[in-house]
Design a protein around this motif. Structure first.
Motif, PDB file in Angstrom:
ATOM      1  N   LYS A 156      40.236 -66.012 -85.365  1.00 43.39           N
ATOM      2  CA  LYS A 156      39.281 -64.859 -85.556  1.00 43.39           C
ATOM      3  C   LYS A 156      40.006 -64.877 -87.134  1.00 43.39           C
ATOM      4  O   LYS A 156      40.503 -65.502 -87.585  1.00 43.39           O
ATOM      5  N   GLY A 157      38.204 -64.204 -87.462  1.00 44.17           N
ATOM      6  CA  GLY A 157      37.857 -64.383 -88.470  1.00 44.17           C
ATOM      7  C   GLY A 157      37.506 -62.768 -89.187  1.00 44.17           C
ATOM      8  O   GLY A 157      37.298 -62.319 -88.580  1.00 44.17           O
ATOM      9  N   GLU A 158      38.585 -62.353 -90.208  1.00 40.71           N
ATOM     10  CA  GLU A 158      38.353 -61.330 -90.877  1.00 40.71           C
ATOM     11  C   GLU A 158      37.558 -61.312 -92.308  1.00 40.71           C
ATOM     12  O   GLU A 158      37.972 -62.116 -93.452  1.00 40.71           O
TER      13      GLU A 158
ATOM     14  N   GLN B 237      39.112 -60.716-100.574  1.00 46.23           N
ATOM     15  CA  GLN B 237      39.912 -60.939 -99.572  1.00 46.23           C
ATOM     16  C   GLN B 237      39.515 -61.829 -98.481  1.00 46.23           C
ATOM     17  O   GLN B 237      39.584 -60.434 -97.729  1.00 46.23           O
ATOM     18  N   ILE B 238      39.848 -62.322 -97.214  1.00 47.35           N
ATOM     19  CA  ILE B 238      39.544 -62.423 -96.116  1.00 47.35           C
ATOM     20  C   ILE B 238      40.637 -62.807 -94.990  1.00 47.35           C
ATOM     21  O   ILE B 238      41.827 -62.918 -95.814  1.00 47.35           O
ATOM     22  N   GLY B 239      40.599 -63.466 -93.621  1.00 42.34           N
ATOM     23  CA  GLY B 239      42.107 -63.388 -93.254  1.00 42.34           C
ATOM     24  C   GLY B 239      41.016 -64.689 -92.108  1.00 42.34           C
ATOM     25  O   GLY B 239      40.286 -64.183 -90.989  1.00 42.34           O
ATOM     26  N   ILE B 240      42.123 -65.441 -91.602  1.00 45.71           N
ATOM     27  CA  ILE B 240      42.177 -66.458 -90.766  1.00 45.71           C
ATOM     28  C   ILE B 240      43.258 -66.502 -89.860  1.00 45.71           C
ATOM     29  O   ILE B 240      44.138 -67.014 -90.614  1.00 45.71           O
ATOM     30  N   SER B 241      42.816 -66.135 -88.467  1.00 53.03           N
ATOM     31  CA  SER B 241      43.873 -65.201 -87.513  1.00 53.03           C
ATOM     32  C   SER B 241      44.265 -66.636 -86.682  1.00 53.03           C
ATOM     33  O   SER B 241      42.936 -66.899 -85.763  1.00 53.03           O
ATOM     34  N   ALA B 242      45.166 -67.733 -86.473  1.00 54.70           N
ATOM     35  CA  ALA B 242      44.895 -68.759 -85.048  1.00 54.70           C
ATOM     36  C   ALA B 242      45.141 -67.947 -83.979  1.00 54.70           C
ATOM     37  O   ALA B 242      45.506 -67.019 -84.133  1.00 54.70           O
ATOM     38  N   ALA B 243      44.795 -68.435 -82.781  1.00 57.56           N
ATOM     39  CA  ALA B 243      44.508 -68.115 -81.697  1.00 57.56           C
ATOM     40  C   ALA B 243      47.021 -67.877 -81.192  1.00 57.56           C
ATOM     41  O   ALA B 243      47.197 -69.297 -81.900  1.00 57.56           O
ATOM     42  N   LYS B 244      47.164 -67.520 -80.287  1.00 57.49           N
ATOM     43  CA  LYS B 244      48.223 -67.381 -80.360  1.00 57.49           C
ATOM     44  C   LYS B 244      49.103 -68.021 -79.572  1.00 57.49           C
ATOM     45  O   LYS B 244      50.186 -68.695 -80.304  1.00 57.49           O
ATOM     46  N   ASN B 245      48.030 -69.125 -78.842  1.00 55.09           N
ATOM     47  CA  ASN B 245      48.749 -70.542 -78.381  1.00 55.09           C
ATOM     48  C   ASN B 245      48.514 -71.845 -79.490  1.00 55.09           C
ATOM     49  O   ASN B 245      48.240 -72.794 -78.012  1.00 55.09           O
ATOM     50  N   ALA B 246      48.143 -71.701 -80.311  1.00 55.98           N
ATOM     51  CA  ALA B 246      47.365 -72.993 -81.386  1.00 55.98           C
ATOM     52  C   ALA B 246      48.250 -74.230 -80.623  1.00 55.98           C
ATOM     53  O   ALA B 246      49.756 -73.500 -81.129  1.00 55.98           O
ATOM     54  N   LEU B 247      48.195 -75.430 -80.480  1.00 59.18           N
ATOM     55  CA  LEU B 247      48.802 -75.982 -80.813  1.00 59.18           C
ATOM     56  C   LEU B 247      49.243 -77.103 -81.988  1.00 59.18           C
ATOM     57  O   LEU B 247      47.988 -76.545 -82.887  1.00 59.18           O
ATOM     58  N   ASP B 248      50.272 -77.479 -82.388  1.00 59.92           N
ATOM     59  CA  ASP B 248      50.499 -78.628 -83.554  1.00 59.92           C
ATOM     60  C   ASP B 248      49.194 -78.684 -83.651  1.00 59.92           C
ATOM     61  O   ASP B 248      48.723 -80.155 -83.052  1.00 59.92           O
ATOM     62  N   GLY B 249      48.562 -78.996 -85.368  1.00 60.77           N
ATOM     63  CA  GLY B 249      47.413 -79.264 -85.618  1.00 60.77           C
ATOM     64  C   GLY B 249      46.577 -79.209 -86.710  1.00 60.77           C
ATOM     65  O   GLY B 249      47.473 -78.587 -86.855  1.00 60.77           O
ATOM     66  N   THR B 250      45.491 -79.977 -86.901  1.00 63.58           N
ATOM     67  CA  THR B 250      45.266 -79.127 -88.535  1.00 63.58           C
ATOM     68  C   THR B 250      43.910 -78.715 -87.443  1.00 63.58           C
ATOM     69  O   THR B 250      43.021 -79.299 -87.172  1.00 63.58           O
ATOM     70  N   TYR B 251      43.444 -77.936 -88.952  1.00 65.95           N
ATOM     71  CA  TYR B 251      42.184 -76.620 -88.120  1.00 65.95           C
ATOM     72  C   TYR B 251      40.995 -76.385 -89.194  1.00 65.95           C
ATOM     73  O   TYR B 251      41.893 -76.332 -90.418  1.00 65.95           O
ATOM     74  N   TYR B 252      39.940 -76.314 -89.165  1.00 68.29           N
ATOM     75  CA  TYR B 252      38.908 -75.721 -89.895  1.00 68.29           C
ATOM     76  C   TYR B 252      38.265 -74.520 -89.768  1.00 68.29           C
ATOM     77  O   TYR B 252      37.865 -74.156 -88.885  1.00 68.29           O
ATOM     78  N   ALA B 253      37.725 -73.604 -90.918  1.00 67.79           N
ATOM     79  CA  ALA B 253      37.244 -72.266 -91.172  1.00 67.79           C
ATOM     80  C   ALA B 253      36.034 -72.664 -92.279  1.00 67.79           C
ATOM     81  O   ALA B 253      36.372 -73.749 -93.165  1.00 67.79           O
ATOM     82  N   LYS B 254      34.184 -72.196 -91.202  1.00 60.74           N
ATOM     83  CA  LYS B 254      34.044 -72.139 -92.678  1.00 60.74           C
ATOM     84  C   LYS B 254      33.506 -70.587 -93.455  1.00 60.74           C
ATOM     85  O   LYS B 254      33.544 -70.235 -92.618  1.00 60.74           O
ATOM     86  N   ILE B 255      33.652 -70.834 -94.595  1.00 57.33           N
ATOM     87  CA  ILE B 255      33.365 -68.819 -95.544  1.00 57.33           C
ATOM     88  C   ILE B 255      32.699 -69.551 -96.170  1.00 57.33           C
ATOM     89  O   ILE B 255      31.790 -70.588 -97.265  1.00 57.33           O
ATOM     90  N   VAL B 256      31.636 -68.421 -96.066  1.00 57.53           N
ATOM     91  CA  VAL B 256      30.081 -68.103 -97.393  1.00 57.53           C
ATOM     92  C   VAL B 256      30.393 -67.074 -98.562  1.00 57.53           C
ATOM     93  O   VAL B 256      30.961 -65.910 -97.597  1.00 57.53           O
ATOM     94  N   VAL B 257      30.819 -67.703 -99.110  1.00 56.70           N
ATOM     95  CA  VAL B 257      30.768 -66.267-100.216  1.00 56.70           C
ATOM     96  C   VAL B 257      29.200 -66.044-101.052  1.00 56.70           C
ATOM     97  O   VAL B 257      28.264 -67.576-100.957  1.00 56.70           O
TER      98      VAL B 257
END
Length: 272
Positions: A84-86, A96-116
């Motif tokens: 989820k993104g806030e 200020q924004i927030g990036i919330s991982a899934a409760k069951n997210a597996l180990d690894g590297t993830y990416y999110a896109k932000i537009v200002v």
């Protein structure tokens, strides 16, 4: 006329080049300058946790008069599945924004896109798009308990010191509780800032004289995946030392002239 058109095209290309060279300043969790299209590494967090990204809204070049301006909103436009993104508040200072991982997210590297963005491009700042990189690990928390065993009198608390270490760059709330002692459901809530360590006291009480073997649990409020269990024990029995220690846990009803004596007894009992 052809020269004028050529000059206009060159000016437009120059203006686009300037807008593409814009950058923003991030404040937390890392202080950095991120160019349009650039990437920022936010660090490590656990499943279910929320990573904040705080952005300074002011820029000091480009824009309508070439002296910069203010960005008005930051929006999380893309996140991994189950995340989820806030978005920030409009005109927030800072954004200020927030990036919330899934409760069951597996180990690894993830990416999110932000537009200002500059609202309606009113200051001719255009939009800045950045990519936030987050690493997920379930091994984000460590905890320990001391002592492992205790001896107390009836109704006296067996005290255990719980040390919690947050190894991530996101804050979290942890719940400390115990199982294995009837009619005891006491919980403690511990807020853990990023990259921090805290030690808290957790107490368990019983009246019946026997041995008890509770399990102390430390669980993230963000996801049950982040948890630890510690087996401890304590023995409840009556003796004179424990009766003296009991004077430390409340008001005793004695004749007035005896109060100093029992107060001294309680004080001396802490030495043993």
């Amino acid at each position: 006329m052809r020269d004028f058109k050529f000059f206009w095209v060159i000016s437009l290309i120059a203006l686009l080049a300037v807008s593409l060279s814009f950058s923003i300043q991030t404040i937390e969790p890392v202080a950095a300058e991120v160019a349009n299209g650039g990437m920022i590494d936010l660090g490590v967090m656990g499943p279910g946790q929320t990573m904040p990204l705080v952005i300074h809204p002011i820029v000091y070049n480009g824009g309508k008069f070439g002296k910069g301006g203010r960005y008005d909103l930051a929006v999380v436009t893309e996140v991994p599945e189950g995340w989820k993104g806030e978005n920030s508040k409009l005109y927030g200072n800072p954004l200020q924004i927030g990036i919330s991982a899934a409760k069951n997210a597996l180990d690894g590297t993830y990416y999110a896109k932000i537009v200002v963005s500059d609202e309606n491009n009113g200051e001719l700042l255009g939009n800045i798009t950045i990519i936030a990189k987050v690493r997920i690990t379930q091994d984000i928390m460590e905890s320990s308990v001391a002592p492992k065993t205790a001896s107390v009198g009836p109704g006296q608390p067996a005290k255990f010191l719980i040390t919690i270490r947050n190894k991530g760059t996101a804050a979290d709330l942890y719940v400390v509780s115990s199982e294995g002692v009837k009619r005891w459901a006491f919980k403690k809530y511990v807020h853990m800032p990023p990259l921090s360590t805290k030690t808290i006291a957790y107490e368990v009480t019983e009246n019946e004289e026997e041995s008890y073997y509770p399990t102390i649990r430390v669980v993230s409020n963000s996801s049950a995946v982040i948890s630890a269990e510690h087996n401890v024990s304590f023995t409840v029995s009556s003796n004179l030392l424990y009766d003296y220690k009991a004077t430390n846990y409340g008001v005793l009803i004695f004749p007035t002239f005896e109060l100093p004596i029992f107060g001294l007894a309680g004080l001396l009992s802490n030495l043993y």
